[in-house]
Design an enzyme around this catalytic site. Structure first.
Site, mmCIF file in Angstrom:
data_model
loop_
_atom_site.group_PDB
_atom_site.id
_atom_site.type_symbol
_atom_site.label_atom_id
_atom_site.label_comp_id
_atom_site.label_asym_id
_atom_site.label_seq_id
_atom_site.Cartn_x
_atom_site.Cartn_y
_atom_site.Cartn_z
ATOM 1 N N LYS A 283 0.876 -1.197 0.101
ATOM 2 C CA LYS A 283 -0.042 0.126 0.011
ATOM 3 C C LYS A 283 0.881 1.221 -0.027
ATOM 4 O O LYS A 283 0.588 2.262 -0.623
ATOM 5 C CB LYS A 283 -0.919 0.332 1.148
ATOM 6 C CG LYS A 283 -2.179 -1.168 1.026
ATOM 7 C CD LYS A 283 -2.733 -1.210 2.350
ATOM 8 C CE LYS A 283 -3.706 -2.425 2.141
ATOM 9 N NZ LYS A 283 -4.610 -3.209 3.312
ATOM 10 N N ASP B 132 -11.135 2.547 4.047
ATOM 11 C CA ASP B 132 -11.368 1.239 3.874
ATOM 12 C C ASP B 132 -12.798 1.154 3.742
ATOM 13 O O ASP B 132 -13.446 0.232 3.285
ATOM 14 C CB ASP B 132 -10.835 0.474 5.240
ATOM 15 C CG ASP B 132 -9.674 -0.162 5.043
ATOM 16 O OD1 ASP B 132 -9.497 -0.714 3.796
ATOM 17 O OD2 ASP B 132 -8.764 -0.527 5.956
ATOM 18 N N GLN C 122 -4.727 -1.570 9.684
ATOM 19 C CA GLN C 122 -4.592 -2.959 8.896
ATOM 20 C C GLN C 122 -5.029 -4.022 9.858
ATOM 21 O O GLN C 122 -4.864 -3.957 11.176
ATOM 22 C CB GLN C 122 -3.074 -3.094 8.653
ATOM 23 C CG GLN C 122 -2.821 -4.772 8.109
ATOM 24 C CD GLN C 122 -3.388 -4.550 6.631
ATOM 25 O OE1 GLN C 122 -3.360 -3.839 5.875
ATOM 26 N NE2 GLN C 122 -3.811 -5.556 6.400
#
Ligand code: NAD
Length: 308
Positions: free
Chosen positions: A59, A126, A103
Site C-alpha cells: 500500500k 477502507d 490494518q
C-alpha cells in the site's frame, strides 16, 4: 480482455488496476497543481504479522507511485488500545492526512470495532465505518467511501458487461457471501447498478440452483473452488473474490520439505471459464483492484477535503 480458448473472456485485473492507478496519479497531480493539496495516507500496523507487513508495504509503494504523501505507523503487538486511539485522534486532526487505514486483524486485546469507529468517516478509506456503510446502504454512495474490494469488483463487472455488449441494469446478480467487507457492500453496489440482487450465504438452500439463475455471479466465500462449473449459467459474468492457498504437490517441495502451494479462487476456474461469458482469474483478477481502489478512495477523500 482476451478470450480463453473455447470459452470466456478473461477479465484482466492487473491491467485494469494499472489503468486505475495511472488515472489516480494523474488526478492527484491535478489536485496538487490546482489547489496545493497532496493526497496523504497513513497506515497503522499493530504487531508483526508477516502477511500484514506485506500488505502495508505494498500500500505504501502504491501511494508513493501515485505521488501521495504516505506514512506508516508500526506499533508493537502489546500496544494498549488507548495508545492506538490517541494515534487515530492525531491523524484525524492532521490536515496532511486524508486517508487512515488500520490494518486488520488487530491483536486480540484490541476491540477492532471501537478502533474502526474512531476513524473520521471522511478519512475512512477502507469504507468500514458505520457512517460510510450507512450511506452506501441508503443509496448515497456518492457521499460514502466504499470498501475497496467490492468497489474494484464492480469496475471489473462493468468492464466485462461492456465487453460483452450488455447492461448490468436489470441483470440477475447473485453475491455469495454476506461479510461486511465484501458481500454486503457488493450487493449494495449492484443494487445501485439496478441489478436484481440475491445474497447467498452459508445457510442458503440449493446454492447451485440459486447461482444457476445468475447473469452475474460474485463469489466471496473463502472456500477453494467451491463454485462448480455446472453452476454457471452459460454466458454469465463471474467475479471471483476468493483468495485461497492450497497445497500444490505437482510443484514439488519447498526448502522445508513441505509441498509447495498455489492460490485459487472460490470458483473452479477452468470448468467455469468453459461456460461463462467473462471471468476473473485468481490471482490477477480482483486482488490487484483492491489496492488501486484504496488509492482512488484516498484521492476522493483529498478532493472532498480540498473543497470543504
Ligand atoms: P468472511 O469469512 O467474512 O465471509 C465469508 C462469507 O461466505 C460468509 O458470509 C458466509 O456466509 C459465506 N459462506 C461460507 N461458507 C459458505 C458456503 N458453504 N456456501 C455459501 N456461502 C458460504 O470472508 P470475506 O472477508 O468476505 O472474504 C471472502 C473471500 O474473499 C476470502 O477468500 C478472502 O480471502 C477473499 N478476499 C479477497 C480480497 C481481495 O482483495 N481480492 C479482499 C477481501 C477478501
Amino acid at each position: 480482455m482476451q478470450r480463453i480458448e473455447g470459452g470466456a473472456l478473461r477479465i484482466d485485473g492487473v491491467a485494469i488496476a494499472a489503468e486505475t492507478r495511472e488515472a489516480v496519479g494523474r488526478e492527484a497531480a491535478e489536485l496538487i497543481a490546482a489547489r496545493g493539496v497532496r493526497p496523504g495516507i497513513a497506515t497503522i500496523l499493530v504487531g508483526d504479522d508477516p502477511a500484514s507487513q506485506v500488505y502495508v508495504a505494498s500500500k505504501g509503494k502504491a501511494a508513493a507511485a501515485a505521488g501521495f504523501h504516505s506514512e506508516q505507523h508500526r506499533l508493537p503487538a502489546d500496544t494498549p488500545q488507548a495508545k492506538l486511539m490517541a494515534l487515530i485522534g492525531r491523524l484525524n486532526a492532521d490536515p496532511a492526512i486524508h486517508g487512515i487505514l488500520v490494518q486488520l486483524p488487530l491483536p486480540g486485546h484490541i476491540a477492532a470495532t471501537t478502533v474502526l469507529e474512531a476513524v473520521d468517516p471522511a478519512k475512512d478509506v477502507d469504507g468500514f465505518h458505520p457512517v460510510n456503510a450507512g450511506r452506501l446502504a441508503s443509496g448515497d454512495a456518492g457521499r460514502a467511501l466504499v470498501p475497496c474490494t467490492p468497489a474494484g469488483s464492480l469496475i471489473l463487472a462493468r468492464r466485462a458487461a461492456a465487453a460483452l455488449g450488455r447492461d448490468l441494469a436489470g441483470a440477475e446478480a447473485v453475491v455469495i457471501g454476506r461479510s461486511n467487507i465484501v458481500g454486503k457492500p457488493m450487493a449494495q453496489l449492484l443494487l445501485a447498478e439496478n441489478c436484481t440482487v440475491t445474497i447467498a450465504h452459508s445457510r442458503s438452500r440449493d446454492l447451485p440452483g440459486v447461482v444457476r439463475r445468475a447473469d452475474l455471479v460474485v463469489a466471496a466465500v473463502g472456500r477453494p473452488e467451491m463454485v462448480q462449473g455446472d453452476w454457471i449459467r452459460p454466458g454469465a459474468i463471474v467475479i471471483d473474490v476468493g483468495i485461497n492457498r492450497i497445497a500444490a504437490p505437482e510443484k514439488g517441495l519447498d526448502a522445508a520439505g513441505r509441498p509447495k502451494t498455489r492460490l485459487v479462487g472460490d470458483v473452479a476456474f477452468a470448468a467455469a471459464a468453459a461456460r461463462a461469458g467473462a471471468i476473473t482469474p485468481v490471482p490477477g483478477g480482483v486482488g490487484p483492484m483492491t489496492i488501486a481502489m484504496l488509492m482512488r478512495n484516498t484521492l476522493t477523500a483529498a478532493q472532498r477535503a480540498a473543497v470543504r
